[in-house]
Design a protein around this motif. Structure first.
Motif, PDB file in Angstrom:
ATOM      1  N   ASP A   1     -16.207 -18.610 -17.518  1.00 54.21           N
ATOM      2  CA  ASP A   1     -17.365 -17.948 -18.138  1.00 54.21           C
ATOM      3  C   ASP A   1     -17.653 -16.566 -17.556  1.00 54.21           C
ATOM      4  OD1 ASP A   1     -17.739 -20.105 -19.795  1.00 54.21           O
ATOM      5  OD2 ASP A   1     -19.359 -20.980 -18.602  1.00 54.21           O
ATOM      6  N   GLU A   2     -17.210 -16.335 -16.317  1.00 53.31           N
ATOM      7  CA  GLU A   2     -17.457 -15.034 -15.682  1.00 53.31           C
ATOM      8  C   GLU A   2     -16.472 -13.960 -16.125  1.00 53.31           C
ATOM      9  OE1 GLU A   2     -17.805 -15.053 -11.371  1.00 53.31           O
ATOM     10  OE2 GLU A   2     -18.597 -17.087 -11.449  1.00 53.31           O
ATOM     11  N   VAL A   3     -15.365 -14.361 -16.761  1.00 50.76           N
ATOM     12  CA  VAL A   3     -14.295 -13.405 -17.063  1.00 50.76           C
ATOM     13  C   VAL A   3     -14.769 -12.291 -17.995  1.00 50.76           C
ATOM     14  CG1 VAL A   3     -11.997 -13.113 -18.077  1.00 50.76           C
ATOM     15  CG2 VAL A   3     -12.462 -15.061 -16.556  1.00 50.76           C
ATOM     16  N   ALA A   4     -15.377 -12.648 -19.129  1.00 51.43           N
ATOM     17  CA  ALA A   4     -15.781 -11.620 -20.099  1.00 51.43           C
ATOM     18  C   ALA A   4     -16.765 -10.612 -19.508  1.00 51.43           C
ATOM     19  CB  ALA A   4     -16.334 -12.264 -21.367  1.00 51.43           C
ATOM     20  N   PRO A   5     -17.863 -11.066 -18.869  1.00 50.33           N
ATOM     21  CA  PRO A   5     -18.786 -10.059 -18.315  1.00 50.33           C
ATOM     22  C   PRO A   5     -18.160  -9.201 -17.217  1.00 50.33           C
ATOM     23  CG  PRO A   5     -19.614 -12.313 -17.914  1.00 50.33           C
ATOM     24  CD  PRO A   5     -18.399 -12.426 -18.787  1.00 50.33           C
ATOM     25  N   LYS A   6     -17.308  -9.791 -16.363  1.00 49.64           N
ATOM     26  CA  LYS A   6     -16.681  -9.008 -15.280  1.00 49.64           C
ATOM     27  C   LYS A   6     -15.699  -7.996 -15.832  1.00 49.64           C
ATOM     28  CE  LYS A   6     -17.689 -10.613 -10.989  1.00 49.64           C
ATOM     29  NZ  LYS A   6     -19.126 -10.505 -10.834  1.00 49.64           N
ATOM     30  N   VAL A   7     -14.875  -8.410 -16.800  1.00 52.12           N
ATOM     31  CA  VAL A   7     -13.900  -7.490 -17.384  1.00 52.12           C
ATOM     32  C   VAL A   7     -14.629  -6.368 -18.116  1.00 52.12           C
ATOM     33  CG1 VAL A   7     -12.046  -7.272 -19.101  1.00 52.12           C
ATOM     34  CG2 VAL A   7     -12.008  -9.155 -17.454  1.00 52.12           C
TER      35      VAL A   7
ATOM     36  N   LYS B   1       0.798  -1.236   0.000  1.00 51.35           N
ATOM     37  CA  LYS B   1       0.000   0.000   0.000  1.00 51.35           C
ATOM     38  C   LYS B   1       0.829   1.284   0.000  1.00 51.35           C
ATOM     39  CE  LYS B   1      -0.704   0.449   4.943  1.00 51.35           C
ATOM     40  NZ  LYS B   1      -1.563   0.243   6.061  1.00 51.35           N
ATOM     41  N   ASP B   2       2.066   1.237   0.466  1.00 56.33           N
ATOM     42  CA  ASP B   2       2.895   2.446   0.440  1.00 56.33           C
ATOM     43  C   ASP B   2       3.327   2.807  -0.975  1.00 56.33           C
ATOM     44  OD1 ASP B   2       2.637   2.573   3.153  1.00 56.33           O
ATOM     45  OD2 ASP B   2       4.599   1.698   3.584  1.00 56.33           O
ATOM     46  N   LYS B   3       3.383   1.809  -1.863  1.00 59.91           N
ATOM     47  CA  LYS B   3       3.847   2.044  -3.233  1.00 59.91           C
ATOM     48  C   LYS B   3       2.722   2.044  -4.259  1.00 59.91           C
ATOM     49  CE  LYS B   3       8.424   0.173  -2.526  1.00 59.91           C
ATOM     50  NZ  LYS B   3       9.146  -1.058  -2.434  1.00 59.91           N
ATOM     51  N   TYR B   4       1.658   1.284  -3.991  1.00 55.29           N
ATOM     52  CA  TYR B   4       0.585   1.116  -4.983  1.00 55.29           C
ATOM     53  C   TYR B   4      -0.770   1.138  -4.298  1.00 55.29           C
ATOM     54  CZ  TYR B   4       4.645  -0.851  -7.283  1.00 55.29           C
ATOM     55  OH  TYR B   4       5.903  -1.037  -7.772  1.00 55.29           O
ATOM     56  N   THR B   5      -1.739   1.730  -4.982  1.00 56.07           N
ATOM     57  CA  THR B   5      -3.124   1.626  -4.540  1.00 56.07           C
ATOM     58  C   THR B   5      -3.777   0.589  -5.444  1.00 56.07           C
ATOM     59  OG1 THR B   5      -3.137   3.937  -3.875  1.00 56.07           O
ATOM     60  CG2 THR B   5      -5.295   2.878  -4.212  1.00 56.07           C
ATOM     61  N   ILE B   6      -4.116  -0.552  -4.847  1.00 56.27           N
ATOM     62  CA  ILE B   6      -4.703  -1.658  -5.604  1.00 56.27           C
ATOM     63  C   ILE B   6      -6.089  -1.928  -5.038  1.00 56.27           C
ATOM     64  CG2 ILE B   6      -4.461  -4.079  -6.287  1.00 56.27           C
ATOM     65  CD1 ILE B   6      -1.397  -3.703  -5.615  1.00 56.27           C
ATOM     66  N   ILE B   7      -7.069  -1.940  -5.918  1.00 52.67           N
ATOM     67  CA  ILE B   7      -8.454  -2.201  -5.514  1.00 52.67           C
ATOM     68  C   ILE B   7      -8.846  -3.562  -6.066  1.00 52.67           C
ATOM     69  CG2 ILE B   7     -10.858  -1.448  -5.755  1.00 52.67           C
ATOM     70  CD1 ILE B   7      -9.434   1.403  -6.368  1.00 52.67           C
ATOM     71  N   HIS B   8      -9.106  -4.500  -5.155  1.00 55.88           N
ATOM     72  CA  HIS B   8      -9.568  -5.826  -5.600  1.00 55.88           C
ATOM     73  C   HIS B   8     -11.053  -5.690  -5.938  1.00 55.88           C
ATOM     74  CE1 HIS B   8     -10.047 -10.399  -4.706  1.00 55.88           C
ATOM     75  NE2 HIS B   8      -9.936 -10.161  -5.988  1.00 55.88           N
ATOM     76  N   ALA B   9     -11.329  -5.435  -7.217  1.00 56.95           N
ATOM     77  CA  ALA B   9     -12.676  -5.062  -7.639  1.00 56.95           C
ATOM     78  C   ALA B   9     -13.626  -6.246  -7.755  1.00 56.95           C
ATOM     79  CB  ALA B   9     -12.618  -4.329  -8.978  1.00 56.95           C
ATOM     80  N   ALA B  10     -13.100  -7.423  -8.092  1.00 54.32           N
ATOM     81  CA  ALA B  10     -13.977  -8.582  -8.271  1.00 54.32           C
ATOM     82  C   ALA B  10     -13.152  -9.851  -8.377  1.00 54.32           C
ATOM     83  CB  ALA B  10     -14.822  -8.417  -9.533  1.00 54.32           C
ATOM     84  N   ASN B  11     -13.860 -10.969  -8.199  1.00 58.10           N
ATOM     85  CA  ASN B  11     -13.285 -12.292  -8.432  1.00 58.10           C
ATOM     86  C   ASN B  11     -14.231 -13.048  -9.355  1.00 58.10           C
ATOM     87  OD1 ASN B  11     -11.373 -14.568  -7.719  1.00 58.10           O
ATOM     88  ND2 ASN B  11     -13.337 -15.468  -7.168  1.00 58.10           N
ATOM     89  N   CYS B  12     -13.650 -13.780 -10.297  1.00 60.15           N
ATOM     90  CA  CYS B  12     -14.427 -14.666 -11.164  1.00 60.15           C
ATOM     91  C   CYS B  12     -14.156 -16.098 -10.703  1.00 60.15           C
ATOM     92  CB  CYS B  12     -13.987 -14.531 -12.617  1.00 60.15           C
ATOM     93  SG  CYS B  12     -14.052 -12.852 -13.252  1.00 60.15           S
ATOM     94  N   GLU B  13     -15.217 -16.845 -10.416  1.00 62.13           N
ATOM     95  CA  GLU B  13     -15.029 -18.227  -9.994  1.00 62.13           C
ATOM     96  C   GLU B  13     -14.941 -19.185 -11.169  1.00 62.13           C
ATOM     97  OE1 GLU B  13     -17.277 -19.745  -6.564  1.00 62.13           O
ATOM     98  OE2 GLU B  13     -17.979 -17.688  -6.312  1.00 62.13           O
ATOM     99  N   THR B  14     -15.404 -18.736 -12.348  1.00 63.15           N
ATOM    100  CA  THR B  14     -15.357 -19.584 -13.535  1.00 63.15           C
ATOM    101  C   THR B  14     -14.815 -18.777 -14.709  1.00 63.15           C
ATOM    102  OG1 THR B  14     -17.562 -18.977 -14.311  1.00 63.15           O
ATOM    103  CG2 THR B  14     -17.443 -20.837 -12.770  1.00 63.15           C
TER     104      THR B  14
END
Length: 121
Positions: A49-55, A34-47
């Protein structure tokens, strides 16, 4: 003197069949960096098939494939993500790392590899 403002924010999507574990491990990585980068874990895809709609929905900057995916599956996941977001940074955690070495090894691996991924912007 270098700026102390963290780089980012980077929106991250993970592809992991164990979403709670993904959230916990990414949380540890985010905290450590966190001192070097702000990273937001926006979502997880369990399959896959979820990758395209989530991205499509989230338009993430970064996508991580967890260690349970085979090389072929990871390649498929990355190509789906790139077809929607050509500039997305993708990273594949080595297959079997979680099973062989456990969650601490995943966090260590990410801490070693993620900074150079994000700095390649």
């Amino acid at each position: 003197m270098a700026s102390t403002t963290p780089k980012g924010p980077f929106k991250l999507v993970t592809v992991n069949t164990a979403p709670e574990r993904a959230s916990r491990l990414i949380g540890r990585m985010v905290e450590a960096l966190k001192d070097k980068y702000t990273i937001i874990h926006a979502a997880n895809c369990e399959t896959i098939d979820e990758v395209a709609p989530k991205v499509t929905e989230i338009q993430p900057d970064v996508l991580f494939c967890a260690s349970m995916w085979t090389a072929e599956q990871a390649e498929q996941i990355q190509s789906i993500a790139r077809s929607i977001r050509p500039n997305i940074k993708t990273h594949v955690i080595p297959h079997g790392l979680q099973v062989e070495k456990g969650p601490d090894a995943i966090v260590e691996y990410l801490l070693e590899n993620v900074p150079q991924l994000l700095d390649s912007a």
